[in-house]
Every structure is written in C-alpha cells, then in structure tokens.
Scaffold this motif. Structure first.
Motif, PDB file in Angstrom:
ATOM      1  N   GLU A  58      24.944   3.234  13.106  1.00 33.48           N
ATOM      2  CA  GLU A  58      24.231   1.981  13.379  1.00 33.48           C
ATOM      3  C   GLU A  58      23.765   1.935  14.837  1.00 33.48           C
ATOM      4  OE1 GLU A  58      25.044  -2.850  13.268  1.00 33.48           O
ATOM      5  OE2 GLU A  58      26.332  -1.480  12.120  1.00 33.48           O
ATOM      6  N   LEU A  59      24.637   2.378  15.765  1.00 30.74           N
ATOM      7  CA  LEU A  59      24.257   2.418  17.166  1.00 30.74           C
ATOM      8  C   LEU A  59      23.140   3.436  17.386  1.00 30.74           C
ATOM      9  CD1 LEU A  59      24.657   1.744  20.172  1.00 30.74           C
ATOM     10  CD2 LEU A  59      26.421   3.521  20.247  1.00 30.74           C
ATOM     11  N   VAL A  60      23.264   4.577  16.732  1.00 34.91           N
ATOM     12  CA  VAL A  60      22.231   5.599  16.842  1.00 34.91           C
ATOM     13  C   VAL A  60      20.883   5.042  16.400  1.00 34.91           C
ATOM     14  CG1 VAL A  60      21.450   7.827  15.941  1.00 34.91           C
ATOM     15  CG2 VAL A  60      23.843   7.510  16.570  1.00 34.91           C
ATOM     16  N   THR A  61      20.893   4.277  15.325  1.00 34.43           N
ATOM     17  CA  THR A  61      19.665   3.664  14.827  1.00 34.43           C
ATOM     18  C   THR A  61      19.131   2.633  15.806  1.00 34.43           C
ATOM     19  OG1 THR A  61      20.382   4.000  12.540  1.00 34.43           O
ATOM     20  CG2 THR A  61      18.631   2.382  12.915  1.00 34.43           C
ATOM     21  N   SER A  62      20.031   1.831  16.363  1.00 36.64           N
ATOM     22  CA  SER A  62      19.598   0.798  17.312  1.00 36.64           C
ATOM     23  C   SER A  62      19.004   1.398  18.584  1.00 36.64           C
ATOM     24  CB  SER A  62      20.781  -0.111  17.669  1.00 36.64           C
ATOM     25  OG  SER A  62      21.741   0.590  18.456  1.00 36.64           O
ATOM     26  N   LEU A  63      19.408   2.616  18.907  1.00 34.24           N
ATOM     27  CA  LEU A  63      18.871   3.294  20.075  1.00 34.24           C
ATOM     28  C   LEU A  63      17.543   3.993  19.781  1.00 34.24           C
ATOM     29  CD1 LEU A  63      22.121   4.901  21.549  1.00 34.24           C
ATOM     30  CD2 LEU A  63      20.740   3.091  22.590  1.00 34.24           C
ATOM     31  N   GLY A  64      17.088   3.906  18.525  1.00 32.48           N
ATOM     32  CA  GLY A  64      15.817   4.523  18.164  1.00 32.48           C
ATOM     33  C   GLY A  64      15.912   5.986  17.820  1.00 32.48           C
ATOM     34  N   LEU A  65      17.138   6.495  17.621  1.00 33.20           N
ATOM     35  CA  LEU A  65      17.338   7.929  17.420  1.00 33.20           C
ATOM     36  C   LEU A  65      17.352   8.361  15.952  1.00 33.20           C
ATOM     37  CD1 LEU A  65      20.135   8.510  20.091  1.00 33.20           C
ATOM     38  CD2 LEU A  65      17.793   9.390  20.178  1.00 33.20           C
ATOM     39  N   GLU A  66      17.185   7.431  15.027  1.00 27.47           N
ATOM     40  CA  GLU A  66      17.290   7.776  13.610  1.00 27.47           C
ATOM     41  C   GLU A  66      16.350   8.915  13.199  1.00 27.47           C
ATOM     42  OE1 GLU A  66      17.543   5.565   9.247  1.00 27.47           O
ATOM     43  OE2 GLU A  66      16.691   4.522  10.969  1.00 27.47           O
ATOM     44  N   PRO A  67      15.088   8.957  13.685  1.00 28.45           N
ATOM     45  CA  PRO A  67      14.211  10.070  13.269  1.00 28.45           C
ATOM     46  C   PRO A  67      14.733  11.448  13.682  1.00 28.45           C
ATOM     47  CG  PRO A  67      12.924   8.286  14.234  1.00 28.45           C
ATOM     48  CD  PRO A  67      14.359   7.966  14.501  1.00 28.45           C
ATOM     49  N   TRP A  68      15.631  11.487  14.660  1.00 25.47           N
ATOM     50  CA  TRP A  68      16.147  12.771  15.138  1.00 25.47           C
ATOM     51  C   TRP A  68      17.533  13.085  14.564  1.00 25.47           C
ATOM     52  CZ3 TRP A  68      13.174   9.421  17.884  1.00 25.47           C
ATOM     53  CH2 TRP A  68      11.967   9.927  18.386  1.00 25.47           C
ATOM     54  N   HIS A  69      18.000  12.236  13.657  1.00 27.81           N
ATOM     55  CA  HIS A  69      19.265  12.500  12.971  1.00 27.81           C
ATOM     56  C   HIS A  69      18.966  13.269  11.695  1.00 27.81           C
ATOM     57  CE1 HIS A  69      23.136  12.133  11.090  1.00 27.81           C
ATOM     58  NE2 HIS A  69      22.645  11.383  10.105  1.00 27.81           N
ATOM     59  N   VAL A  70      19.393  14.515  11.655  1.00 30.41           N
ATOM     60  CA  VAL A  70      19.182  15.362  10.483  1.00 30.41           C
ATOM     61  C   VAL A  70      20.511  15.473   9.751  1.00 30.41           C
ATOM     62  CG1 VAL A  70      18.514  17.650   9.661  1.00 30.41           C
ATOM     63  CG2 VAL A  70      17.362  16.646  11.642  1.00 30.41           C
ATOM     64  N   PRO A  71      20.668  14.769   8.630  1.00 33.36           N
ATOM     65  CA  PRO A  71      21.958  14.795   7.922  1.00 33.36           C
ATOM     66  C   PRO A  71      22.297  16.192   7.415  1.00 33.36           C
ATOM     67  CG  PRO A  71      20.579  12.982   7.152  1.00 33.36           C
ATOM     68  CD  PRO A  71      19.703  13.877   7.973  1.00 33.36           C
ATOM     69  N   VAL A  72      23.560  16.506   7.503  1.00 38.11           N
ATOM     70  CA  VAL A  72      24.100  17.731   6.903  1.00 38.11           C
ATOM     71  C   VAL A  72      25.182  17.237   5.960  1.00 38.11           C
ATOM     72  CG1 VAL A  72      25.182  19.955   7.315  1.00 38.11           C
ATOM     73  CG2 VAL A  72      23.594  19.014   9.004  1.00 38.11           C
ATOM     74  N   SER A  73      24.870  17.159   4.690  1.00 35.95           N
ATOM     75  CA  SER A  73      25.668  16.403   3.729  1.00 35.95           C
ATOM     76  C   SER A  73      27.160  16.713   3.776  1.00 35.95           C
ATOM     77  CB  SER A  73      25.137  16.631   2.318  1.00 35.95           C
ATOM     78  OG  SER A  73      25.111  18.004   2.019  1.00 35.95           O
ATOM     79  N   ALA A  74      27.519  17.983   3.690  1.00 40.82           N
ATOM     80  CA  ALA A  74      28.935  18.344   3.633  1.00 40.82           C
ATOM     81  C   ALA A  74      29.645  17.964   4.930  1.00 40.82           C
ATOM     82  CB  ALA A  74      29.086  19.839   3.369  1.00 40.82           C
ATOM     83  N   ILE A  75      29.003  18.246   6.051  1.00 40.48           N
ATOM     84  CA  ILE A  75      29.618  17.961   7.341  1.00 40.48           C
ATOM     85  C   ILE A  75      29.747  16.470   7.560  1.00 40.48           C
ATOM     86  CG2 ILE A  75      29.327  18.202   9.844  1.00 40.48           C
ATOM     87  CD1 ILE A  75      27.941  20.829   9.364  1.00 40.48           C
ATOM     88  N   ASP A  76      28.652  15.726   7.290  1.00 41.01           N
ATOM     89  CA  ASP A  76      28.681  14.288   7.523  1.00 41.01           C
ATOM     90  C   ASP A  76      29.652  13.580   6.598  1.00 41.01           C
ATOM     91  OD1 ASP A  76      26.873  14.594   9.489  1.00 41.01           O
ATOM     92  OD2 ASP A  76      25.126  13.903   8.356  1.00 41.01           O
ATOM     93  N   HIS A  77      29.823  14.099   5.381  1.00 41.69           N
ATOM     94  CA  HIS A  77      30.772  13.498   4.462  1.00 41.69           C
ATOM     95  C   HIS A  77      32.200  13.655   4.985  1.00 41.69           C
ATOM     96  CE1 HIS A  77      32.715  12.218   0.770  1.00 41.69           C
ATOM     97  NE2 HIS A  77      33.428  13.340   0.780  1.00 41.69           N
ATOM     98  N   GLU A  78      32.504  14.870   5.484  1.00 42.84           N
ATOM     99  CA  GLU A  78      33.842  15.103   6.043  1.00 42.84           C
ATOM    100  C   GLU A  78      34.077  14.248   7.275  1.00 42.84           C
ATOM    101  OE1 GLU A  78      34.263  19.232   6.788  1.00 42.84           O
ATOM    102  OE2 GLU A  78      34.023  19.824   4.693  1.00 42.84           O
ATOM    103  N   ALA A  79      33.032  14.062   8.113  1.00 46.93           N
ATOM    104  CA  ALA A  79      33.176  13.236   9.303  1.00 46.93           C
ATOM    105  C   ALA A  79      33.445  11.792   8.926  1.00 46.93           C
ATOM    106  CB  ALA A  79      31.921  13.346  10.165  1.00 46.93           C
ATOM    107  N   ALA A  80      32.757  11.319   7.897  1.00 47.03           N
ATOM    108  CA  ALA A  80      32.942   9.942   7.482  1.00 47.03           C
ATOM    109  C   ALA A  80      34.331   9.707   6.924  1.00 47.03           C
ATOM    110  CB  ALA A  80      31.891   9.568   6.420  1.00 47.03           C
ATOM    111  N   VAL A  81      34.846  10.705   6.180  1.00 41.33           N
ATOM    112  CA  VAL A  81      36.201  10.597   5.637  1.00 41.33           C
ATOM    113  C   VAL A  81      37.232  10.612   6.763  1.00 41.33           C
ATOM    114  CG1 VAL A  81      37.928  11.729   4.202  1.00 41.33           C
ATOM    115  CG2 VAL A  81      35.560  11.641   3.449  1.00 41.33           C
TER     116      VAL A  81
END
Length: 478
Positions: free
Chosen positions: A455-478
């Motif tokens: 959410e902070l990343v989005t508020s800073l305008g950085l969302e277009p530069w966030h490239v999700p990596v599904s497996a990694i991001d899922h583990e980070a969220a867990v």
C-alpha cells in the motif's frame, strides 16, 4: 651472401616503398602523416599472445620521418575502445633493436630511441582500432581482431600498494588508466555528459525538487599516496566536473581525505567505509538544505565496532586478505525496509520508512554500489527513502510518479567514462533482469525480496515498477 644482410636490405627496400606510397596518399589528401613506419609486436599472428595481471598486452613501435623526429615526445598511440572513451598512450619504451635493425644506426643517444609503446586492454576485448596522433591530428593505423585466449576471470583484478593497501586492476572501467591519465573521454563522450548535465539542471516536467549529484571518488583519488603508480596531474573526469554548476555536484575527495584519512576507505575493498558513507551522506544532506547542527547531533551518538573485513579486493587474493575496519552497530536500516525487489545490481528497488527521521519528506536516490553504505544514515535523515540501482541513469517517469521532496543522483567516479542517460527505462530493466535470472539467482532473490507494505509502495507511485514474482511474493506474505 649473408642472409641477415639480405633480409635487412629487403626490409629497407620495403620501408622505402611503403613510405613512398604513404607520402603519395598524404599528398592527395592534403594531410601528410609524419609517420615513416611502425610495427605491432603484440598482438600479432607471428607471436603467441601476451598477458599480464592487467590484461592483454598491446606493444609496438613507430618511427617518424627524420625531419619530424623532434616531435616524437608529442606522439600518442590512440586505442579506440568505445565511442565515449579511448586510451591515449605516449611513446615511453626505449627500442634499441628498432634503431639498430630498422634504421641501421647507433642506438646510443638516438633522437628516436624512445619510440616504443606498451599498454593493456581487457582480455575479452575482441576488436579495437589503433590510431597515430600528433599535435591534435590523427591518422588510422590498424584494426585489431583477436580471439579471447584467456578468460577474464582468470586474471587477478587486484594490485597491492604500499602498506598492503589494495586497489582495482584489470577492471572494465580501466581504473589504472584513469588514475595514470592514459584514458580520456572522446568528444562524443563529453557531448553525452553535456546533455545529461543539462537534463539535471533543467529538471523533469513539473518536478523541481532540491537535487544533488554525488560522485563517490575512486579509492585511488583519496588514498593515492598508497598506490604503487603515479597519479596524472589532470584527471580524465575534470572536463566532466567542469560542466556542473557548483551547487549541483558533490565530489568529496578532499573532505574524505582531510576528515577521515585512512578511515575513509576499506583497506581491502574498493568502497568507502561506514564512516566514509556517513560523511558523504551528511554532506549531501547539507547541500539539500538540512540543518548541519541537527545532522551533527544525530551522527554524534553513532557507535562503531572494529572487525576484520576482506571486501571485494581482499577476497580475490589467495590466501584471502582482511584488515580491521569500523562498522556501525547502533543502527541498521534493514529493520525499516518495507519493500525490496531483491534484484542484483541494476534494477533493484528498495523502500525504507523510518518514522523518527529528521525530515518528513521523501528522498529518491538513483544510485550505485556506494549508496548502500549510506542507507544507515540517509534513512534517518528522510522519513521515506526510495532507492533505485541505476548508477546515476535517470528515469523521468519515475521522478514524475514519486514526486520526491529531495533528489539524489549517485554514481561512482570510475563508472563515469560511460556517460549515464536521462531517459532511462527502469521498468524495462526490471523486467529483463527478472526474466534473465537463473535458478541460483532466483533462490538468492527469494531470500532478499521483501514486500511488507505494498500500500505504501502504491502511495509513493511505485506500483508500475513492482513486478510480482508469484512464488516469492506468496512466501513473503505468509
């Protein structure tokens, strides 16, 4: 009849014919070359390639027409490496063999005795051009094409100086040639720098944040008294620094040398120490308008501990070499990282949010490897610190999106022979880097990557530069 005498006569005849042909060509072009003849000893199909710890040896000699012999000391052999920079090598080697064999004259005291040149190029350089220069005029000599006979990573990239201080050698930025003055920027390279500096001065769109460009000095420029070679009187980067208005550039050579001395750089690493990073960060913050009193008070409470450090130079030696150095122990920015895409080097994006920082605003840093040791300090100066690893390349769309309150552009001096650009596409770099990672790199990225506050990343305008990596991001969220 003596075969050596016949060979000598044949060589003399060849030189006469070759010299005549060259003079005809010069007469037609109206640009007469003073060159009588020349020879390239290495690389040559007649000899096995030669390598030193610094790279592939390029060696040869030149002879001038007798009426131009007094200009020999002004001759330079130009090695064209890239459009932005080249090597400029004087004639420094005495070649008795050339005077006696080619000119068949006594070598002792001959005015063209110092007619030889020798320098090195990276072993993985497949082709390059050589030119002959005298008083600003140039004549092409030869295009060199070679097979890579020695892998680059088998050559030592470390040179040991006085008191066991280590420095870079055989690197792709030609650090030794920069230090000794043999490397110079081309007209094209300087024009690229002019365009870049103009972009920095003019800002981007509506964004007019306070900005400063921090150039991390080379270790040689600060600790040159330990270097085994002699520094050039003029740096190849001096013409670049002259392009910057005083308020925009920070290149703290004297500040590091005079304030910290031997504590400015690691003895066994190319980078400045934690104390060096602290000083650089404070100098940058002052240029951006932060209170010197507040900065000094904050940094005065920092605590350091001495431990051995091998670094990127000491670890290349066998046996490995380490030396004592001070490391900050009272604060670590890692606790306050809210986003890190974990990419190696170019394309990495890190967001740090520290609630007790001196300033409320957001600081955007287009930086390089020397920025990392500054995070412990910059993150306490600015509440939100957004770092992108671009080595000074600027992405205007990122600046517009983040709209930072402060802008820092950081590069390392040894990188500056390749001018950065002001229309860099960070998103493409991130995507290409992510797609190019092998299994080992992906595993390493998974250990580093952190997405705890999207959410902070989005508020800073950085969302277009966030490239999700599904497996990694899922583990980070867990």
């Amino acid at each position: 009849m003596d075969k050596a005498w016949l060979a000598a006569q044949s060589e003399k005849s060849y030189l006469k014919v070759a010299g005549w042909i060259q003079r005809v060509r010069d007469a037609v072009s109206g640009n007469r070359s003073p060159l009588l003849t020349w020879c390239l000893d290495y690389p040559s199909p007649d000899h096995a390639p030669r390598f030193t710890h610094s790279g592939r040896v390029v060696q040869g000699w030149v002879l001038l027409d007798p009426e131009k012999a007094d200009t020999l000391s002004r001759v330079r052999i130009i090695c064209h490496l890239q459009p932005a920079f080249e090597l400029c090598c004087p004639l420094e080697l005495k070649r008795l063999d050339v005077i006696e064999r080619i000119l068949q004259q006594p070598a002792d005291g001959h005015e063209q005795l110092s007619c030889g040149f020798r320098f090195t190029v990276p072993p993985d350089l497949h082709s390059f051009n050589l030119s002959f220069e005298l008083d600003g005029q140039r004549w092409p000599l030869q295009r060199i094409e070679v097979e890579p006979a020695v892998a680059e990573n088998t050559l030592l990239k470390v040179i040991k100086g006085h008191n066991d201080w280590l420095f870079l050698d055989n690197d792709t930025n030609f650090s030794i040639d920069q230090f000794t003055g043999r490397l110079q920027l081309t007209t094209r390279g300087l024009k690229s720098w002019e365009a870049y500096v103009d972009a920095l001065k003019n800002g981007f769109g509506a964004q007019r944040s306070p900005a400063v460009m921090l150039v991390a000095p080379t270790k040689e420029s600060v600790m040159g008294h330990y270097h085994p070679m002699t520094a050039a009187a003029v740096s190849p980067l001096d013409p670049v620094f002259a392009l910057f208005p005083p308020g925009l550039l920070l290149h703290p050579v004297s500040e590091l040398r005079d304030t910290l001395g031997d504590e400015a750089f690691f003895k066994t690493d190319t980078h400045w120490t934690h104390r060096g990073g602290s000083l650089a960060a404070a100098l940058v913050a002052r240029k951006l308008g932060l209170s010197a009193e507040h900065l000094d008070r904050l940094l005065a409470s920092d605590r350091y501990r001495v431990r051995n450090h091998a670094g990127d130079l000491g670890s290349k030696l066998e046996p490995r070499m380490a030396a004592p150095a001070s490391f900050l122990t009272s604060f670590h920015y890692g606790k306050w990282v809210v986003y890190d895409n974990g990419l190696p080097n170019f394309g990495r994006v890190i967001v740090i949010q520290y609630p007790d920082a001196l300033e409320e605003g957001c600081c955007l840093v287009f930086g390089s490897s020397s920025s990392y040791s500054m995070f412990n300090y910059l993150s306490r100066f600015f509440r939100q610190l957004v770092f992108v690893h671009t080595a000074g390349n600027l992405d205007p769309s990122l600046i517009d999106a983040v709209a930072p309150d402060y802008l820092i552009v950081q590069t390392n001096a040894r990188f500056m022979i390749r001018p950065p650009i002001a229309d860099y596409n960070l998103k493409n770099t991130i995507i290409e880097k992510q797609d190019s990672l092998d299994c080992t790199a992906i595993e390493r990225q998974a250990q580093i990557r952190k997405v705890s506050d999207l959410e902070l990343v989005t508020s800073l305008g950085l969302e277009p530069w966030h490239v999700p990596v599904s497996a990694i991001d899922h583990e980070a969220a867990v």
